[in-house]
Scaffold this motif. Structure first.
Motif, PDB file in Angstrom:
ATOM      1  N   PRO A 178       0.811  -1.230   0.000  1.00  0.00           N
ATOM      2  CA  PRO A 178       0.000   0.000   0.000  1.00  0.00           C
ATOM      3  C   PRO A 178       0.839   1.274   0.000  1.00  0.00           C
ATOM      4  O   PRO A 178       0.466   2.254  -0.642  1.00  0.00           O
ATOM      5  N   ALA A 179       1.965   1.274   0.712  1.00  0.00           N
ATOM      6  CA  ALA A 179       2.797   2.480   0.770  1.00  0.00           C
ATOM      7  C   ALA A 179       3.352   2.833  -0.593  1.00  0.00           C
ATOM      8  O   ALA A 179       3.343   4.001  -1.004  1.00  0.00           O
ATOM      9  N   SER A 180       3.846   1.832  -1.315  1.00  0.00           N
ATOM     10  CA  SER A 180       4.384   2.071  -2.652  1.00  0.00           C
ATOM     11  C   SER A 180       3.280   2.466  -3.622  1.00  0.00           C
ATOM     12  O   SER A 180       3.459   3.384  -4.442  1.00  0.00           O
ATOM     13  N   ALA A 181       2.125   1.792  -3.542  1.00  0.00           N
ATOM     14  CA  ALA A 181       1.028   2.088  -4.453  1.00  0.00           C
ATOM     15  C   ALA A 181       0.452   3.483  -4.239  1.00  0.00           C
ATOM     16  O   ALA A 181      -0.017   4.118  -5.186  1.00  0.00           O
ATOM     17  N   SER A 182       0.507   3.986  -3.011  1.00  0.00           N
ATOM     18  CA  SER A 182      -0.045   5.310  -2.722  1.00  0.00           C
ATOM     19  C   SER A 182       0.962   6.427  -2.942  1.00  0.00           C
ATOM     20  O   SER A 182       0.630   7.598  -2.786  1.00  0.00           O
ATOM     21  N   VAL A 220      -7.536   6.781   4.786  1.00  0.00           N
ATOM     22  CA  VAL A 220      -7.055   8.075   4.301  1.00  0.00           C
ATOM     23  C   VAL A 220      -5.985   8.594   5.262  1.00  0.00           C
ATOM     24  O   VAL A 220      -6.242   8.731   6.465  1.00  0.00           O
ATOM     25  N   LEU A 221      -4.806   8.871   4.732  1.00  0.00           N
ATOM     26  CA  LEU A 221      -3.701   9.417   5.514  1.00  0.00           C
ATOM     27  C   LEU A 221      -3.364  10.812   5.001  1.00  0.00           C
ATOM     28  O   LEU A 221      -3.466  11.087   3.804  1.00  0.00           O
ATOM     29  N   TYR A 222      -2.948  11.676   5.914  1.00  0.00           N
ATOM     30  CA  TYR A 222      -2.496  13.025   5.552  1.00  0.00           C
ATOM     31  C   TYR A 222      -0.984  13.064   5.706  1.00  0.00           C
ATOM     32  O   TYR A 222      -0.447  12.777   6.785  1.00  0.00           O
ATOM     33  N   VAL A 223      -0.310  13.412   4.604  1.00  0.00           N
ATOM     34  CA  VAL A 223       1.145  13.277   4.526  1.00  0.00           C
ATOM     35  C   VAL A 223       1.770  14.632   4.237  1.00  0.00           C
ATOM     36  O   VAL A 223       1.337  15.346   3.321  1.00  0.00           O
ATOM     37  N   THR A 236      -5.125   4.792   0.936  1.00  0.00           N
ATOM     38  CA  THR A 236      -4.416   3.516   0.833  1.00  0.00           C
ATOM     39  C   THR A 236      -5.399   2.368   1.017  1.00  0.00           C
ATOM     40  O   THR A 236      -6.317   2.446   1.832  1.00  0.00           O
ATOM     41  N   LYS A 237      -5.182   1.332   0.277  1.00  0.00           N
ATOM     42  CA  LYS A 237      -5.961   0.100   0.404  1.00  0.00           C
ATOM     43  C   LYS A 237      -5.127  -0.888   1.205  1.00  0.00           C
ATOM     44  O   LYS A 237      -4.144  -1.445   0.718  1.00  0.00           O
TER      45      LYS A 237
END
Length: 349
Positions: A178-182, A220-223, A236-237
């Protein structure tokens, strides 16, 4: 070796604890705050609070949401009162009166930023309300009457330590996770929040627990990105294993740094070999021309125009100077003083 490494880690953690303090000392992260803004009960790591900016209008560019905390007005500490449980909170009536007194002028906001822990002052214009409103005659009600137009941002009473509740993305473990895909960027991205405010309380394992609880769901993450100095939301899924697929850091060594200004283009002067001494005909090297073609951000210097010159020598230099001083004078040949004058004509007897 294991015991030595363990002792080194323990010593390092102890030094960090001494730097941060045990709650009664100010962390170095907050040392930029002026002493005159610190009051008893609001002057330590665990008690230090401010009005955190949680929302800004599009036209408000002086403060930043999430990162900025208002810790005083006009170089005066935040007015505080104590509630029935003994906790300090802002005296909003006093704050309203301070801003009302600044109508038609500006007010000085004392702001502390969670980006690197820096302090600054901001002057915000305070416009008086254009519309006439009914004002209650009760003095107790009248003191909370707002006479100014909205300032363009909303605030919430929060601890300054909340600015450290961030998770630094260190590396991507799973290239298909998920981290790479997002699109998370290692070393530059910081996870500062997620949907429903689930990261608001902080904690080293909180992000991990939330991700695990959202297995096979979207989150949903705020980056915040330190390279572009911007915040973006990502969806992210989370897979069935309940992992993001990246390593994160939390704590003293992984706080958001002060944003650095963008790199300015650097003009590199040619080397000393490029300067040809007088009397030589060597051509300039092609290093500058090569850089202007291969580097996108390099701004080419203005073209250099060569003058056609002849080899210099002492005789030619003297001749040139003589020609310079003779410019504008009569160039006709002068009579020689060494030649004797012609004889007079012979007389006829």
């Amino acid at each position: 070796m294991f015991r030595i490494a363990k002792n080194l880690v323990k010593t390092f953690e102890q030094s960090v604890t001494d730097t941060i303090g045990a709650g009664d000392k100010l962390d170095s992260y907050f040392m930029s705050l002026p002493p005159n803004l610190l009051v008893p009960g609001n002057d330590s790591n665990s008690t230090l609070h401010g009005l955190r900016v949680i929302r800004c209008d599009e036209t408000q560019l002086q403060v930043a949401s999430f990162f900025d905390f208002i810790v005083g007005f006009n170089d005066m500490p935040m007015p505080l009162i104590q509630n029935q449980h003994g906790y300090l909170h802002p005296d909003f009536g006093s704050i309203l009166r301070t801003i009302n007194n600044s109508c038609g002028s500006s007010i000085k906001l004392n702001v502390w930023s969670g980006k690197g822990g820096f302090y600054r002052d901001e002057y915000v214009d305070v416009a008086r309300k254009a519309e006439v409103e009914d004002v209650a005659l009760d003095p107790a009600t009248d003191q909370n009457h707002r006479e100014f137009e909205p300032l363009g941002f909303s605030v919430q009473w929060a601890p300054l330590l909340a600015a450290t509740y961030t998770y630094h993305v260190l590396e991507i473990h799973n290239p298909h996770g998920p981290a790479s895909a997002s699109g998370l960027v290692p070393q530059e991205d910081y996870i500062i929040g997620c949907q429903d405010g689930l990261l608001a309380t902080g904690g080293e394992t909180l992000l991990q627990e939330i991700v695990r609880s959202r297995a096979n769901e979207e989150l949903v993450l705020y980056v915040y990105n330190s390279g572009s100095d911007s915040v973006r939301p990502i969806t992210t899924k989370i897979g069935g294993d309940g992992r993001l697929g990246c390593g994160v850091g939390y704590g003293y060594l992984h706080r958001i740094p002060d944003p650095q200004p963008a790199d300015m283009p650097i003009f590199e002067l040619p080397s000393s070999d490029a300067f040809v001494p007088a009397g030589q005909t060597a051509a300039l090297p092609n290093t500058v021309a090569t850089e202007t073609k291969t580097t996108d951000n390099f701004i080419a210097p203005p073209p250099m125009h060569k003058r056609k010159t002849k080899p210099h020598s002492a005789a030619t230099a003297a001749s040139s100077m003589q020609d310079y001083f003779q410019e504008g004078k009569d160039q006709s040949p002068a009579a020689s003083l060494k030649t004797p004058p012609p004889p007079p004509p012979a007389k006829n007897s």
